[in-house]
Write an enzyme that holds these catalytic residues in place. Structure first.
Site, PDB file in Angstrom:
ATOM      1  N   ASP A  68       0.853  -1.187   0.000  1.00  0.00           N
ATOM      2  CA  ASP A  68       0.000   0.000   0.000  1.00  0.00           C
ATOM      3  C   ASP A  68       0.896   1.247   0.000  1.00  0.00           C
ATOM      4  O   ASP A  68       1.818   1.331   0.818  1.00  0.00           O
ATOM      5  CB  ASP A  68      -0.859  -0.054   1.281  1.00  0.00           C
ATOM      6  CG  ASP A  68      -1.953   0.989   1.286  1.00  0.00           C
ATOM      7  OD1 ASP A  68      -1.738   2.095   0.752  1.00  0.00           O
ATOM      8  OD2 ASP A  68      -3.026   0.695   1.855  1.00  0.00           O
ATOM      9  N   ALA A  91      -0.812   5.157  -8.830  1.00  0.00           N
ATOM     10  CA  ALA A  91      -1.731   4.479  -7.905  1.00  0.00           C
ATOM     11  C   ALA A  91      -2.819   5.424  -7.421  1.00  0.00           C
ATOM     12  O   ALA A  91      -2.541   6.518  -6.943  1.00  0.00           O
ATOM     13  CB  ALA A  91      -0.953   3.932  -6.706  1.00  0.00           C
ATOM     14  N   GLU A  93      -7.408   5.431  -6.401  1.00  0.00           N
ATOM     15  CA  GLU A  93      -8.785   5.000  -6.636  1.00  0.00           C
ATOM     16  C   GLU A  93      -9.241   5.884  -7.798  1.00  0.00           C
ATOM     17  O   GLU A  93      -9.091   7.113  -7.735  1.00  0.00           O
ATOM     18  CB  GLU A  93      -9.639   5.235  -5.397  1.00  0.00           C
ATOM     19  CG  GLU A  93      -9.316   4.312  -4.238  1.00  0.00           C
ATOM     20  CD  GLU A  93      -9.689   2.864  -4.507  1.00  0.00           C
ATOM     21  OE1 GLU A  93     -10.576   2.616  -5.360  1.00  0.00           O
ATOM     22  OE2 GLU A  93      -9.091   1.971  -3.886  1.00  0.00           O
ATOM     23  N   THR A 143      -5.389  14.071 -13.725  1.00  0.00           N
ATOM     24  CA  THR A 143      -6.512  13.984 -14.647  1.00  0.00           C
ATOM     25  C   THR A 143      -7.012  15.378 -15.030  1.00  0.00           C
ATOM     26  O   THR A 143      -6.831  16.339 -14.266  1.00  0.00           O
ATOM     27  CB  THR A 143      -7.661  13.192 -13.975  1.00  0.00           C
ATOM     28  OG1 THR A 143      -8.867  13.401 -14.695  1.00  0.00           O
ATOM     29  CG2 THR A 143      -7.902  13.646 -12.542  1.00  0.00           C
ATOM     30  N   TYR A 168     -13.862  11.938  -6.426  1.00  0.00           N
ATOM     31  CA  TYR A 168     -12.649  11.497  -7.127  1.00  0.00           C
ATOM     32  C   TYR A 168     -11.800  12.691  -7.545  1.00  0.00           C
ATOM     33  O   TYR A 168     -10.610  12.779  -7.202  1.00  0.00           O
ATOM     34  CB  TYR A 168     -13.020  10.646  -8.353  1.00  0.00           C
ATOM     35  CG  TYR A 168     -11.876  10.487  -9.352  1.00  0.00           C
ATOM     36  CD1 TYR A 168     -10.719   9.774  -9.017  1.00  0.00           C
ATOM     37  CD2 TYR A 168     -11.948  11.055 -10.627  1.00  0.00           C
ATOM     38  CE1 TYR A 168      -9.670   9.630  -9.928  1.00  0.00           C
ATOM     39  CE2 TYR A 168     -10.901  10.921 -11.536  1.00  0.00           C
ATOM     40  CZ  TYR A 168      -9.768  10.208 -11.183  1.00  0.00           C
ATOM     41  OH  TYR A 168      -8.736  10.085 -12.082  1.00  0.00           O
ATOM     42  N   HIS A 302     -22.831  15.082 -12.569  1.00  0.00           N
ATOM     43  CA  HIS A 302     -22.146  14.619 -13.792  1.00  0.00           C
ATOM     44  C   HIS A 302     -21.532  15.790 -14.579  1.00  0.00           C
ATOM     45  O   HIS A 302     -22.255  16.644 -15.088  1.00  0.00           O
ATOM     46  CB  HIS A 302     -23.192  13.902 -14.661  1.00  0.00           C
ATOM     47  CG  HIS A 302     -22.615  13.072 -15.749  1.00  0.00           C
ATOM     48  ND1 HIS A 302     -23.398  12.267 -16.541  1.00  0.00           N
ATOM     49  CD2 HIS A 302     -21.348  12.896 -16.202  1.00  0.00           C
ATOM     50  CE1 HIS A 302     -22.651  11.645 -17.415  1.00  0.00           C
ATOM     51  NE2 HIS A 302     -21.396  12.017 -17.238  1.00  0.00           N
TER      52      HIS A 302
HETATM   53  P1  NAD Z   1      -6.831   1.815 -12.201  1.00  0.00           P
HETATM   54  O1  NAD Z   1      -7.911   1.900 -11.184  1.00  0.00           O
HETATM   55  O2  NAD Z   1      -6.974   0.899 -13.360  1.00  0.00           O
HETATM   56  O3  NAD Z   1      -5.444   1.435 -11.486  1.00  0.00           O
HETATM   57  C1  NAD Z   1      -5.076   1.943 -10.233  1.00  0.00           C
HETATM   58  C2  NAD Z   1      -4.032   1.000  -9.635  1.00  0.00           C
HETATM   59  O4  NAD Z   1      -3.623   1.533  -8.371  1.00  0.00           O
HETATM   60  C3  NAD Z   1      -4.564  -0.409  -9.382  1.00  0.00           C
HETATM   61  O5  NAD Z   1      -3.639  -1.374  -9.841  1.00  0.00           O
HETATM   62  C4  NAD Z   1      -4.692  -0.481  -7.869  1.00  0.00           C
HETATM   63  O6  NAD Z   1      -4.508  -1.779  -7.339  1.00  0.00           O
HETATM   64  C5  NAD Z   1      -3.585   0.464  -7.435  1.00  0.00           C
HETATM   65  N1  NAD Z   1      -3.841   1.027  -6.092  1.00  0.00           N
HETATM   66  C6  NAD Z   1      -5.006   1.568  -5.623  1.00  0.00           C
HETATM   67  N2  NAD Z   1      -4.845   1.938  -4.349  1.00  0.00           N
HETATM   68  C7  NAD Z   1      -3.562   1.653  -4.000  1.00  0.00           C
HETATM   69  C8  NAD Z   1      -2.789   1.824  -2.820  1.00  0.00           C
HETATM   70  N3  NAD Z   1      -3.311   2.377  -1.706  1.00  0.00           N
HETATM   71  N4  NAD Z   1      -1.499   1.415  -2.824  1.00  0.00           N
HETATM   72  C9  NAD Z   1      -0.947   0.862  -3.931  1.00  0.00           C
HETATM   73  N5  NAD Z   1      -1.631   0.674  -5.079  1.00  0.00           N
HETATM   74  C10 NAD Z   1      -2.921   1.065  -5.110  1.00  0.00           C
HETATM   75  O7  NAD Z   1      -6.603   3.317 -12.670  1.00  0.00           O
HETATM   76  P2  NAD Z   1      -6.047   3.887 -14.053  1.00  0.00           P
HETATM   77  O8  NAD Z   1      -7.188   4.176 -14.944  1.00  0.00           O
HETATM   78  O9  NAD Z   1      -4.932   3.035 -14.512  1.00  0.00           O
HETATM   79  O10 NAD Z   1      -5.490   5.290 -13.547  1.00  0.00           O
HETATM   80  C11 NAD Z   1      -4.117   5.438 -13.163  1.00  0.00           C
HETATM   81  C12 NAD Z   1      -3.864   6.891 -12.815  1.00  0.00           C
HETATM   82  O11 NAD Z   1      -4.157   7.712 -13.939  1.00  0.00           O
HETATM   83  C13 NAD Z   1      -4.746   7.420 -11.673  1.00  0.00           C
HETATM   84  O12 NAD Z   1      -3.951   8.253 -10.869  1.00  0.00           O
HETATM   85  C14 NAD Z   1      -5.833   8.218 -12.382  1.00  0.00           C
HETATM   86  O13 NAD Z   1      -6.307   9.255 -11.568  1.00  0.00           O
HETATM   87  C15 NAD Z   1      -5.060   8.744 -13.580  1.00  0.00           C
HETATM   88  N6  NAD Z   1      -5.869   9.040 -14.778  1.00  0.00           N
HETATM   89  C16 NAD Z   1      -6.691   8.085 -15.311  1.00  0.00           C
HETATM   90  C17 NAD Z   1      -7.395   8.365 -16.483  1.00  0.00           C
HETATM   91  C18 NAD Z   1      -8.284   7.328 -17.129  1.00  0.00           C
HETATM   92  O14 NAD Z   1      -8.972   7.639 -18.091  1.00  0.00           O
HETATM   93  N7  NAD Z   1      -8.288   6.081 -16.673  1.00  0.00           N
HETATM   94  C19 NAD Z   1      -7.273   9.614 -17.086  1.00  0.00           C
HETATM   95  C20 NAD Z   1      -6.423  10.566 -16.514  1.00  0.00           C
HETATM   96  C21 NAD Z   1      -5.707  10.246 -15.363  1.00  0.00           C
HETATM   97  P1  TYD Z   2     -16.166   6.913 -17.185  1.00  0.00           P
HETATM   98  O1  TYD Z   2     -15.578   5.897 -18.087  1.00  0.00           O
HETATM   99  O2  TYD Z   2     -16.664   6.485 -15.846  1.00  0.00           O
HETATM  100  O3  TYD Z   2     -15.078   8.083 -17.054  1.00  0.00           O
HETATM  101  P2  TYD Z   2     -15.207   9.558 -16.357  1.00  0.00           P
HETATM  102  O4  TYD Z   2     -16.441   9.619 -15.562  1.00  0.00           O
HETATM  103  O5  TYD Z   2     -13.988   9.594 -15.510  1.00  0.00           O
HETATM  104  O6  TYD Z   2     -15.170  10.524 -17.503  1.00  0.00           O
HETATM  105  O7  TYD Z   2     -17.388   7.620 -17.937  1.00  0.00           O
HETATM  106  C1  TYD Z   2     -17.210   8.261 -19.169  1.00  0.00           C
HETATM  107  C2  TYD Z   2     -18.527   8.918 -19.542  1.00  0.00           C
HETATM  108  O8  TYD Z   2     -19.495   7.896 -19.783  1.00  0.00           O
HETATM  109  C3  TYD Z   2     -19.095   9.784 -18.448  1.00  0.00           C
HETATM  110  O9  TYD Z   2     -19.747  10.905 -19.042  1.00  0.00           O
HETATM  111  C4  TYD Z   2     -20.131   8.898 -17.768  1.00  0.00           C
HETATM  112  C5  TYD Z   2     -20.632   8.042 -18.917  1.00  0.00           C
HETATM  113  N1  TYD Z   2     -21.063   6.666 -18.572  1.00  0.00           N
HETATM  114  C6  TYD Z   2     -22.314   6.205 -19.001  1.00  0.00           C
HETATM  115  O10 TYD Z   2     -23.079   6.924 -19.669  1.00  0.00           O
HETATM  116  N2  TYD Z   2     -22.663   4.915 -18.691  1.00  0.00           N
HETATM  117  C7  TYD Z   2     -21.845   4.092 -17.973  1.00  0.00           C
HETATM  118  O11 TYD Z   2     -22.240   2.929 -17.688  1.00  0.00           O
HETATM  119  C8  TYD Z   2     -20.577   4.583 -17.533  1.00  0.00           C
HETATM  120  C9  TYD Z   2     -19.643   3.716 -16.730  1.00  0.00           C
HETATM  121  C10 TYD Z   2     -20.223   5.879 -17.867  1.00  0.00           C
END
Ligand code: NAD
Ligand code: TYD
Length: 366
Positions: A68, A91, A93, A143, A168, A302
């Site tokens: 962690d 890392a 949520e 993000t 978030y 939203h």
């Molecule tokens: P994800 O949820 O797929 O992965 C997160 C990882 O962090 C997981 O492997 C989880 O086990 C680990 N984790 C969670 N809590 C932890 C802790 N306390 N200690 C150690 N590990 C822990 O998320 P993702 O989509 O890969 O996002 C990664 C990063 O990118 C995040 O910081 C997110 O805010 C950022 N981000 C994501 C997006 C997107 O579209 N997915 C876009 C912009 C930025």
């Molecule tokens: P999401 O993939 O959860 O990313 P974020 O909320 O971080 O942008 O959602 C992308 C968009 O899709 C967001 O406007 C919410 C919408 N959405 C739906 O309409 N239905 C769904 O089941 C989900 C998961 C998201």
């Protein structure tokens, strides 16, 4: 130009983190350093994402540690043991809907976890005024959601005031502020990237694109929140990973970089495109699939529209997105079609049992 040696990747078993590790091992021609991946393996962390890396590089240039990021002793030990010079902090949520149901874990990992890492870096690197010039760097992955919501026009730039509106994004904003505070107060060498919505292989099927792909394949309803007209700027995950490497090597200390796909889509139009691509590849009738679109209650608070202005990273580092949306979505759909065992292992709980049996907290560290 920085030379990387020992990179601590946090959250490397998640979606973007595992793509990043693959990118370094498979596509970065300058790659000759070591990666230490710390991941708590929560529901979104999946070691199957890195089986091939572990097989080829495990114990040599790749080291996995189940743990962690809030565990200060563990994090400090990792800095010491592996002589960390670079942190790439993924890392978190990461799912807005989960943060609405329960913000506690978001505050713990995204805020306290980031603080724990920053403090460990500051202590281990013995930061002083001159250390901005040394080779160490803490890169924080953030993000575009920290900037809030846009109307029909305009873009988020690096100077757009923060206005997070979900638990978030509030915790991500808090972590960005902490990172910058460590830079201003303690001179910790940092960079931050604020990226738009990623899509691609290994994304946990709670986010829009993988959720819809699987529901299309399984004939389940396709839940669209609200009127379906919310807009996101989508980027293929590999384009994001390439931008991160550019920042690690050439990014300016103390700077933020916005990263976007220049690819804005209303959710409903994205869904139509995704249905066409998935139905064609899977041999399903797209008209029947479109009939399963179900408008559901909107997500509370939203955000309406996100759109990124990436001109700074384009100008300063010469980066730009390379994968067009049609191609990226086709690759993504193909990946899910070819990896149904990945989905099944998440769903049937076997993977969780395997983790519990094979990995204990602080595995391999001390
Ligand atoms: P994800 O949820 O797929 O992965 C997160 C990882 O962090 C997981 O492997 C989880 O086990 C680990 N984790 C969670 N809590 C932890 C802790 N306390 N200690 C150690 N590990 C822990 O998320 P993702 O989509 O890969 O996002 C990664 C990063 O990118 C995040 O910081 C997110 O805010 C950022 N981000 C994501 C997006 C997107 O579209 N997915 C876009 C912009 C930025
Ligand atoms: P999401 O993939 O959860 O990313 P974020 O909320 O971080 O942008 O959602 C992308 C968009 O899709 C967001 O406007 C919410 C919408 N959405 C739906 O309409 N239905 C769904 O089941 C989900 C998961 C998201």
């Amino acid at each position: 130009m920085r030379t990387l040696k020992n990179i601590l990747v946090t959250g490397g078993a998640g979606f973007i983190g595992s793509n990043f590790i693959h990118y370094l091992f498979e596509k970065d021609s300058n790659f000759n350093y070591r990666i230490i991946n710390i991941d708590a393996l929560n529901y979104a962390g999946n070691l199957m994402n890195l089986n091939d890396v572990e097989e080829k590089w495990g114990g040599k240039r790749y080291f996995f540690v189940k743990g962690d990021i809030c565990d200060a002793v563990l994090v400090h030990d990792l800095f010491n043991k592996y002589d960390i010079d670079t942190v790439v902090h993924f890392a978190a949520e990461s799912h807005v809907d989960r943060s609405i149901l329960g913000p506690g874990d978001f505050i713990k990992t995204n805020v306290m976890g980031t603080y724990t890492l920053l403090d460990a870096a500051r202590n281990y690197w013995k930061i002083s005024d001159s250390s901005m010039e040394t080779g160490v760097l803490f890169h924080h992955i953030s993000t575009d959601e920290v900037y809030g919501s846009l109307g029909e026009t305009g873009y988020f730039t690096e100077t757009t005031p923060y206005d997070p509106r979900s638990p978030y994004s509030a915790t991500k904003a808090a972590s960005d502020h902490l990172v910058m505070a460590y830079n201003h107060t303690y001179r910790l060498p940092v960079t931050i990237s604020n990226c738009s919505n990623n899509y691609g292989p290994y994304q946990f099927p709670e986010k829009l694109i993988p959720l819809m792909i699987l529901n299309i394949l399984e004939g389940k309803p396709l839940p669209v929140y609200g009127d379906g007209k919310n807009i996101r700027d989508w980027i293929y995950v590999e384009d994001h990973c390439r931008a991160i490497v550019d920042i690690l090597i050439r990014g300016e200390r103390g700077c933020k970089y916005n990263i976007g796909g220049e690819n804005e889509w209303e959710n409903i139009n994205l869904l139509y495109l995704l249905i066409d691509i998935t139905a064609k590849k899977a041999g399903i009738d797209p008209v029947a699939v479109k009939n399963t679109i179900t408008y559901v209650c909107d997500r509370p608070g939203h955000d309406r529209r996100y759109a990124i202005d990436s001109s700074q990273i384009k100008k300063e580092l010469g980066w730009k997105p390379l994968v067009d949306f049609q191609t990226g979505l086709e690759k993504t759909v193909e990946w899910y079609l070819c990896n149904l065992d990945w989905i099944n292992s998440i769903r049937n709980g076997e993977y969780r049992k395997w983790i519990a049996k094979n990995y204990t907290e602080r595995e391999t560290v001390i």
